[in-house]
Design an enzyme around this catalytic site. Structure first.
Site, PDB file in Angstrom:
ATOM      1  CG  HIS A  97      -2.079   0.944   1.055  1.00  0.00           C
ATOM      2  ND1 HIS A  97      -2.018   2.269   1.390  1.00  0.00           N
ATOM      3  CD2 HIS A  97      -3.311   0.722   0.535  1.00  0.00           C
ATOM      4  CE1 HIS A  97      -3.176   2.828   1.094  1.00  0.00           C
ATOM      5  NE2 HIS A  97      -3.979   1.922   0.568  1.00  0.00           N
ATOM      6  CD  GLU A 133      -9.086  -3.604  -3.318  1.00  0.00           C
ATOM      7  OE1 GLU A 133     -10.108  -4.146  -2.868  1.00  0.00           O
ATOM      8  OE2 GLU A 133      -9.120  -2.597  -4.026  1.00  0.00           O
TER       9      GLU A 133
HETATM   10  N1  CMC Z   1       3.877  -7.656  -4.468  1.00  0.00           N
HETATM   11  C1  CMC Z   1       5.209  -7.706  -4.656  1.00  0.00           C
HETATM   12  N2  CMC Z   1       6.021  -6.628  -4.568  1.00  0.00           N
HETATM   13  C2  CMC Z   1       5.436  -5.458  -4.286  1.00  0.00           C
HETATM   14  C3  CMC Z   1       4.050  -5.329  -4.068  1.00  0.00           C
HETATM   15  C4  CMC Z   1       3.271  -6.497  -4.168  1.00  0.00           C
HETATM   16  N3  CMC Z   1       1.959  -6.449  -3.978  1.00  0.00           N
HETATM   17  N4  CMC Z   1       3.757  -4.044  -3.805  1.00  0.00           N
HETATM   18  C5  CMC Z   1       4.899  -3.359  -3.870  1.00  0.00           C
HETATM   19  N5  CMC Z   1       5.928  -4.220  -4.151  1.00  0.00           N
HETATM   20  C6  CMC Z   1       7.318  -3.876  -4.281  1.00  0.00           C
HETATM   21  C7  CMC Z   1       7.562  -3.200  -5.609  1.00  0.00           C
HETATM   22  O1  CMC Z   1       7.890  -4.151  -6.609  1.00  0.00           O
HETATM   23  C8  CMC Z   1       8.714  -2.279  -5.289  1.00  0.00           C
HETATM   24  O2  CMC Z   1       9.897  -3.054  -5.271  1.00  0.00           O
HETATM   25  P1  CMC Z   1      11.290  -2.434  -5.836  1.00  0.00           P
HETATM   26  O3  CMC Z   1      11.550  -1.235  -4.966  1.00  0.00           O
HETATM   27  O4  CMC Z   1      12.249  -3.564  -5.643  1.00  0.00           O
HETATM   28  O5  CMC Z   1      11.026  -2.091  -7.249  1.00  0.00           O
HETATM   29  C9  CMC Z   1       8.438  -1.864  -3.842  1.00  0.00           C
HETATM   30  O6  CMC Z   1       7.623  -2.901  -3.291  1.00  0.00           O
HETATM   31  C10 CMC Z   1       7.701  -0.551  -3.741  1.00  0.00           C
HETATM   32  O7  CMC Z   1       6.565  -0.586  -4.603  1.00  0.00           O
HETATM   33  P2  CMC Z   1       5.921   0.674  -5.266  1.00  0.00           P
HETATM   34  O8  CMC Z   1       5.156   0.262  -6.483  1.00  0.00           O
HETATM   35  O9  CMC Z   1       6.952   1.740  -5.451  1.00  0.00           O
HETATM   36  O10 CMC Z   1       4.930   1.169  -4.141  1.00  0.00           O
HETATM   37  P3  CMC Z   1       3.621   1.992  -4.360  1.00  0.00           P
HETATM   38  O11 CMC Z   1       3.334   2.702  -3.100  1.00  0.00           O
HETATM   39  O12 CMC Z   1       3.717   2.822  -5.598  1.00  0.00           O
HETATM   40  O13 CMC Z   1       2.531   0.860  -4.644  1.00  0.00           O
HETATM   41  C11 CMC Z   1       0.608  -0.440  -4.674  1.00  0.00           C
HETATM   42  C12 CMC Z   1       1.388   0.640  -3.917  1.00  0.00           C
HETATM   43  C13 CMC Z   1      -0.702  -0.721  -3.936  1.00  0.00           C
HETATM   44  C14 CMC Z   1       0.295   0.037  -6.091  1.00  0.00           C
HETATM   45  C15 CMC Z   1       1.463  -1.728  -4.729  1.00  0.00           C
HETATM   46  O14 CMC Z   1       1.756  -2.171  -3.430  1.00  0.00           O
HETATM   47  C16 CMC Z   1       0.797  -2.825  -5.531  1.00  0.00           C
HETATM   48  O15 CMC Z   1       0.939  -2.861  -6.757  1.00  0.00           O
HETATM   49  N6  CMC Z   1       0.052  -3.781  -4.875  1.00  0.00           N
HETATM   50  C17 CMC Z   1      -0.650  -4.814  -5.578  1.00  0.00           C
HETATM   51  C18 CMC Z   1      -1.986  -4.288  -6.097  1.00  0.00           C
HETATM   52  C19 CMC Z   1      -2.982  -4.106  -4.990  1.00  0.00           C
HETATM   53  O16 CMC Z   1      -3.146  -4.946  -4.102  1.00  0.00           O
HETATM   54  N7  CMC Z   1      -3.704  -2.994  -5.071  1.00  0.00           N
HETATM   55  C20 CMC Z   1      -4.718  -2.626  -4.089  1.00  0.00           C
HETATM   56  C21 CMC Z   1      -4.268  -1.460  -3.272  1.00  0.00           C
HETATM   57  S1  CMC Z   1      -5.240  -1.205  -1.805  1.00  0.00           S
HETATM   58  C22 CMC Z   1      -6.693  -0.516  -2.436  1.00  0.00           C
HETATM   59  C23 CMC Z   1      -6.678   0.922  -2.422  1.00  0.00           C
HETATM   60  O17 CMC Z   1      -6.688   1.510  -1.313  1.00  0.00           O
HETATM   61  O18 CMC Z   1      -6.649   1.487  -3.531  1.00  0.00           O
END
Ligand code: CMC
Length: 377
Positions: A262, A317
């Site tokens: 998140h 989710e």
């Molecule tokens: N599985 C594996 N690795 C992950 C995940 C995950 N679910 N989420 C983040 N990471 C890793 C990502 O690959 C990155 O690694 P690196 O630094 O080595 O490249 C690191 O963690 C940071 O990720 P980020 O994309 O920079 O973080 P963010 O804050 O932009 O992403 C997120 C937040 C929700 C988009 C992401 O965690 C994600 O894609 N999760 C899976 C999709 C999901 O469950 N979405 C529902 C979100 S909750 C509903 C809402 O409130 O909207």
């Protein structure tokens, strides 16, 4: 000099202003609606804990709390009819249309039939929130070859939505479970879709346009599209003994585990905790709930190992998926159900934005070529 590209450009000006990709950590609004405390895993709506609201509130009461600031657990919000012009549009959509696309289209068409003026009001918010479930239920029935069902004004919103979807009243356990989901989905600070809504209304565009934009932002799998992918993920794993290998392989390949991570929460998402309780207490829980719980244990361990510097915990989710499945929604309806719930939060933010409006217009660091001459013609 290159005849195709014009003169060799001057170097672009160096811009050293701070840049935060994805606006991470940037404060872009003030809000009195929700406190999303990522460090401590706390979510409050107007000061009230989400767990208490799930136990003692209903979606109707939550909408009223968000729009007016008043806590009155007796407030109900009934669904309202789909106007004929909108129904005509729903009837012409292909049966294969994604429910999110149908909902977005219906809300947009509905807006064209209303006189939605500036500034946005709680009455407008109520009208959009009460109409949208009827539109989604109508589309779900039409695509299954069934006729839409008129709203029953005596029913609270979730009860009424399930009635219009299924053509019969749901049992109290099912209504309670979906209502809990709607309560936790109602509001969540400056998430991507809410920000989109605030950007749109800040131009003094209308509330419907802002909600239509928000639905578009919510559709993506990184935001509201995740729970249907959670179901796929659990089915792919198949059995607890395959979880460790599957999760490690996925994370090694850079696959994002749906329902984890998140932007704000570093602690366990309190919404996931509330929905896990709901899922476990449901009579009609999906038979893969136990498998989901064992995959979660493995995923949390593997993610902690692979990302020691970024706490990646279960998000809302993950447990939305078994709750929505248990109440009888098909996975392709999950994002649209999220949109119905979040309409309360979007519209509350839209009202809040308009009340102290300032056009939202951030800046970008230019990375293109420096100034140059057009190629000679
Ligand atoms: N599985 C594996 N690795 C992950 C995940 C995950 N679910 N989420 C983040 N990471 C890793 C990502 O690959 C990155 O690694 P690196 O630094 O080595 O490249 C690191 O963690 C940071 O990720 P980020 O994309 O920079 O973080 P963010 O804050 O932009 O992403 C997120 C937040 C929700 C988009 C992401 O965690 C994600 O894609 N999760 C899976 C999709 C999901 O469950 N979405 C529902 C979100 S909750 C509903 C809402 O409130 O909207």
């Amino acid at each position: 000099m290159n005849a195709q590209q014009g003169t060799t450009p001057e170097a672009a000006p160096v811009d050293t202003r701070p840049y935060s990709p994805g606006l991470e950590g940037v404060i872009a609004a003030e809000t009195g609606l929700a406190l999303v405390d990522g460090e401590n895993g706390r979510l409050l709506y107007r000061g009230y804990r989400i767990g208490d609201l799930v136990e003692r509130g209903s979606y109707g009461a939550i909408t009223n709390l968000l729009w007016t600031g008043e806590w009155d657990p007796t407030v109900k919000l009934a669904t309202t009819p789909v106007p004929p012009a909108v129904m005509t549009v729903l009837r012409t959509l292909p049966k294969t249309a994604k429910p999110m696309d149908a909902l977005r289209t219906a809300v947009s068409m509905w807006g064209a039939t209303q006189d939605i003026t500036w500034p946005p009001t709680p009455e407008q918010a109520k009208a959009i929130t009460a109409f949208s479930p009827s539109a989604l239920a109508a589309f779900a029935r039409l695509r299954a070859g069934k006729e839409p069902v008129d709203p029953d004004p005596s029913l609270d919103l979730v009860d009424g939505f399930l009635y219009q979807l299924n053509g019969e009243r749901a049992d109290p356990g099912t209504i309670r479970a979906l209502d809990a989901y709607f309560v936790v989905g109602a509001e969540h600070g400056l998430n991507a879709s809410t920000f989109a809504a605030r950007v749109i209304v800040a131009t003094r565009s209308d509330m419907v346009s802002a909600v239509v934009g928000a639905i578009g932002a919510l559709k993506g799998p990184l935001h509201g599209g995740a729970p249907s992918e959670v179901v796929e993920q659990i089915h792919e794993v198949g059995s607890p003994d395959r979880a460790e290998a599957w999760v490690r392989d996925a994370v090694d390949k850079g696959v994002r585990l749906m329902g984890f991570g998140h932007r704000v929460y570093r602690a366990y998402d309190p919404r996931a905790a509330a929905l896990r309780k709901v899922a476990e207490s449901m009579d009609k829980k999906p038979d893969w709930l136990e498998l989901a719980i064992s995959i979660e244990d493995v995923a949390l361990r593997v993610l902690a190992e692979k990302h020691p510097d970024r706490a990646l915990k279960t998000n809302v989710e993950y447990y939305a998926a078994p709750v929505l499945m248990g109440v009888g929604l098909t996975p392709d309806l999950f994002p649209a159900a999220f949109a119905l719930a979040r309409t309360a939060g979007w519209t509350a933010h839209i009202i809040e934005q308009a009340a102290a409006n300032k056009l939202i217009r951030p800046d970008a660091i230019y990375t293109g070529p420096g100034e140059r001459e057009l190629p000679a013609s």
